[in-house]
Design an enzyme around this catalytic site. Structure first.
Site, PDB file in Angstrom:
ATOM      1  N   HIS A   1      48.343  18.284  45.530  1.00 47.81           N
ATOM      2  CA  HIS A   1      48.097  17.217  44.792  1.00 47.81           C
ATOM      3  C   HIS A   1      46.796  17.096  46.409  1.00 47.81           C
ATOM      4  CE1 HIS A   1      51.492  16.916  41.858  1.00 47.81           C
ATOM      5  NE2 HIS A   1      50.659  17.708  41.417  1.00 47.81           N
TER       6      HIS A   1
ATOM      7  N   GLU B   1      48.196  13.441  48.668  1.00 46.33           N
ATOM      8  CA  GLU B   1      49.593  13.741  49.360  1.00 46.33           C
ATOM      9  C   GLU B   1      49.384  14.294  50.978  1.00 46.33           C
ATOM     10  OE1 GLU B   1      51.465  14.264  45.058  1.00 46.33           O
ATOM     11  OE2 GLU B   1      51.582  15.816  45.907  1.00 46.33           O
TER      12      GLU B   1
ATOM     13  N   HIS C   1      55.196  17.720  49.789  1.00 46.94           N
ATOM     14  CA  HIS C   1      53.816  17.022  48.438  1.00 46.94           C
ATOM     15  C   HIS C   1      54.285  15.342  49.573  1.00 46.94           C
ATOM     16  CE1 HIS C   1      53.465  19.157  44.730  1.00 46.94           C
ATOM     17  NE2 HIS C   1      53.644  19.913  45.623  1.00 46.94           N
TER      18      HIS C   1
ATOM     19  N   GLU D   1      59.315  16.248  49.292  1.00 50.35           N
ATOM     20  CA  GLU D   1      58.114  15.010  49.106  1.00 50.35           C
ATOM     21  C   GLU D   1      58.481  14.247  50.487  1.00 50.35           C
ATOM     22  OE1 GLU D   1      56.588  14.523  47.066  1.00 50.35           O
ATOM     23  OE2 GLU D   1      56.952  16.143  45.301  1.00 50.35           O
TER      24      GLU D   1
END
Ligand SMILES: [Zn+2]
Length: 380
Positions: A171, A174, A264, A340
């Site tokens: 992504h 990010e 991410h 994350e």
């Protein structure tokens, strides 16, 4: 007053920029996709009638329908005068629009969703890495826009050694994910660092610092040049729609995977956490023991990591097999985690001036290398 996004990873649409106290903006969609949330633009400021610096009030009008509306609650935008140091500026979300209000101290200021990681810096990163005697820089093929899919192989491949894969920026918005890889690489390539030397004796690292170079340059949040969400392409990637995943996956099938970390950022949750493979078909007691050990180690290594906030766990057998971590964990029956990091701040260790930042992401990358060091003997 001038506002432009005409540069690497720029993203903004100007609706009205005639009055500094009421600037109307929108975030552009990812190409051929409904997703949008990443913004990045330059504001050439305007003095008031008395020739003084004045407050600029910028409204992002279309955030209500962005990919993660909850991401705007308690969110503060980042700004930079020198494109090196990014600081937070007062930002409010009223459920309809995001409003950034501040008085710039210099003539020109950049604003972004998070500290950008430029394509030039990406090139610097991988070309600096190749100077290490144990590092190879390989091009696996090209993205849809014709950019190189670059792989760093670090360590001397041999039969008995585990293969540790690290990917980032599936992504593209990010960006903390590539800052994370930069920190991890910094330590891994430091020839004076004993931990790095031991790791490179024991394992081989395969690192893809940017899985989505097209989306990165285009200023996308979540997809590649043709609107593919790469982290939903792992089951059946194609060279037409998702060559980025196809090429990396082919290399994984060729050399094997014994550990996989996929970095991410999470728009909504204000903390660092990992998401594992509990829902994959191949999940078993060994896999769980590896996951638990790695999490326990990371909790000891850094207070920036925690295991309280995170995603809801998948039911057994119900994991989405198109997600990179799930596909790799199932295919190779190996430890596989999605990492994350927050766009906002780590609420367990907040820093009002910078929030979660490029530098903190880099340090977390170094700390994850320490975690890998404590796992390396268990991976096979
Ligand atoms: Zn992501």
């Amino acid at each position: 007053m001038q506002i432009t996004d005409n540069f690497d990873s720029g993203n903004i649409r100007v609706i009205n920029a005639t009055d500094a106290s009421n600037i109307q903006l929108e975030i552009k969609h990812d190409n051929q996709s409904e997703f949008y949330q990443w913004f990045h633009f330059k504001l050439q400021t305007e003095l008031n009638a008395n020739g003084e610096r004045q407050e600029h009030v910028l409204h992002l009008n279309n955030v209500k329908n962005s990919a993660f509306p909850g991401g705007w609650n308690n969110y503060q935008a980042v700004a930079s005068y020198d494109r090196e140091h990014w600081f937070r500026v007062p930002t409010q979300y009223d459920g309809e629009k995001v409003t950034i209000s501040f008085t710039p101290e210099f003539d020109s200021v950049y604003l972004a969703y998070f500290a950008p990681y430029s394509y030039e810096r990406h090139q610097d990163l991988i070309h600096n890495a190749q100077l290490h005697p144990l590092c190879q820089l390989q091009v696996l093929g090209q993205s849809i826009d014709g950019r190189d899919m670059s792989l760093l192989t670090i360590g001397e491949p041999s039969e008995g050694k585990p293969n540790i894969w690290i990917t980032a920026r599936q992504h593209p918005g990010e960006t903390m994910a590539e800052w994370f890889v930069e920190g991890l690489l910094d330590r891994l390539l430091d020839e004076d660092d004993g931990l790095a030397r031991v790791l490179l004796n024991k394992a081989v690292f395969y690192i893809v610092p940017n899985m989505n170079p097209d989306g990165s340059v285009r200023g996308h949040l979540r997809t590649n040049a043709v609107g593919a969400n790469l982290n939903r392409e792992w089951l059946e990637p194609t060279m037409d729609r998702s060559p980025e995943v196809y090429l990396v996956r082919e290399k994984m099938l060729e050399v094997g995977v014994d550990m996989f970390l996929d970095a991410h950022g999470d728009e909504t949750i204000p903390a660092n956490f990992v998401a594992g493979c509990e829902g994959i078909v191949a999940y078993d007691a060994r896999h769980k023991a590896l996951e638990d050990k790695f999490k326990d180690i990371m909790l000891v290594i850094t207070p920036e990591f925690q295991d309280t906030l995170g995603y809801a766990k998948n039911e057994p057998g119900k994991a989405n097999p198109t997600v990179g971590t799930n596909w790799v964990g199932n295919q190779f029956k190996c430890l596989a985690y999605t990492i994350e990091m927050p766009f906002k701040d780590n609420d367990f260790l907040p820093d009002a001036s910078v929030g979660w930042s490029d530098e903190r992401s880099r340090i977390l990358g170094r700390d994850f290398l320490t975690g890998i060091y404590h796992m390396v003997d268990d991976l096979r």
